[in-house]
Design an enzyme around this catalytic site. Sequence first.
Site, PDB file in Angstrom:
ATOM      1  N   ASP A   1      59.153 -16.430  33.388  1.00 36.56           N
ATOM      2  CA  ASP A   1      58.800 -17.169  32.049  1.00 36.56           C
ATOM      3  C   ASP A   1      57.518 -17.502  31.867  1.00 36.56           C
ATOM      4  O   ASP A   1      56.940 -18.163  31.074  1.00 36.56           O
ATOM      5  CB  ASP A   1      59.573 -18.594  32.088  1.00 36.56           C
ATOM      6  CG  ASP A   1      59.357 -19.465  33.509  1.00 36.56           C
ATOM      7  OD1 ASP A   1      58.657 -18.864  34.203  1.00 36.56           O
ATOM      8  OD2 ASP A   1      59.826 -20.460  33.289  1.00 36.56           O
TER       9      ASP A   1
ATOM     10  N   GLU B   1      51.125 -22.448  22.243  1.00 36.89           N
ATOM     11  CA  GLU B   1      52.354 -22.385  21.258  1.00 36.89           C
ATOM     12  C   GLU B   1      52.493 -23.465  20.601  1.00 36.89           C
ATOM     13  O   GLU B   1      52.549 -24.697  20.804  1.00 36.89           O
ATOM     14  CB  GLU B   1      53.462 -21.924  21.927  1.00 36.89           C
ATOM     15  CG  GLU B   1      54.815 -21.901  21.299  1.00 36.89           C
ATOM     16  CD  GLU B   1      56.014 -21.286  21.921  1.00 36.89           C
ATOM     17  OE1 GLU B   1      55.804 -20.304  22.900  1.00 36.89           O
ATOM     18  OE2 GLU B   1      56.931 -21.790  21.798  1.00 36.89           O
TER      19      GLU B   1
ATOM     20  N   ASP C   1      51.993 -21.988  27.503  1.00 37.73           N
ATOM     21  CA  ASP C   1      53.266 -21.997  26.803  1.00 37.73           C
ATOM     22  C   ASP C   1      53.778 -23.563  27.329  1.00 37.73           C
ATOM     23  O   ASP C   1      54.417 -23.609  28.435  1.00 37.73           O
ATOM     24  CB  ASP C   1      54.185 -20.928  27.097  1.00 37.73           C
ATOM     25  CG  ASP C   1      55.707 -21.049  26.723  1.00 37.73           C
ATOM     26  OD1 ASP C   1      55.829 -21.827  26.019  1.00 37.73           O
ATOM     27  OD2 ASP C   1      56.679 -20.508  27.363  1.00 37.73           O
TER      28      ASP C   1
END
Lengths: 172, 172
Positions: free
Chosen positions: A141, A68, A7
Amino acid sequence: MRVLGVDPGLTRCGVGVVDGAPGRQLRMVAVGVIRTPTGDPIHERLNSLAGQLDEWLDQYQPESIAVERVFARNDVSTIMGTAQASAIPMLAAARREVPLALHTPSEVKAAVTGNGRADKAQVTAMITRILALNAPPKPADAADALALAVCHVWRGGAAARIEQATKRAQGR
Amino acid sequence: MRVLGVDPGLTRCGVGVVDGAPGRQLRMVAVGVIRTPTGDPIHERLNSLAGQLDEWLDQYQPESIAVERVFARNDVSTIMGTAQASAIPMLAAARREVPLALHTPSEVKAAVTGNGRADKAQVTAMITRILALNAPPKPADAADALALAVCHVWRGGAAARIEQATKRAQGR
């Protein structure tokens, strides 16, 4: 199949490694967040990210990398840094000849929750369940990086099964 | 001082090498465009760009790299690729420990034409004059890379002169 999910970000870049195959219990191998100092020039931060990501790749030797896909419609103030950060795992994949796939946030959410607009809590809850973790992954996260990896195993698996079925149907 | 100017892009990445010092005639050493195949996956293109840029760095050994600063307000359809492409010279500079500077398009235009909103033809005309070329640089879209390098020599020079003057004034 071992997948590294990334990410991308300059300040916090989530990374998660998942072992698995479609139809089998998935296993979390590792999860973490790569940080680079906010006060450093951007090119130094990109280099730091590249170096730390190399360590993850060396240690876990993923067979696939899922990153991503970054969109221009995201928050404009950080989008340039995120786009530049996303280039680092992409470049590493090409250099190491590890297959790479980009998945959009809604593809990832749909894969792990069934809903492309699921919120963060829902994604975290499902990732905890799918990977049979005792507690939600920490740091929080980094759950997105695991979700990317899970999405990739499942989507890749589906694609592979379709390809296999097509070949069988064609008598190859 | 030898400067490599880089106008980042995936399809066409302008590169220009300029030798010079503030107050002296600047000299164009080399100019060109790095291309990557539009049909290839983006991570392969980033890797191809990195490899070709490495050849320029190996051959010309610049003491400084100047890259155009990419803004989110540019054309949205290509901005992600341009941002990712800009990460490549930034990463290369950090890896090789070559000083890097980012200059905005208007800084570059103001440096070479005196007008931050100058058009392409004006920039090309001035670059041809400043570098004492017999004809406008070819390929035409590489003129921006040369303009970046010229801007960097002059701005860097001004900064260095101010620093020197400050030191003199402080009796150092």
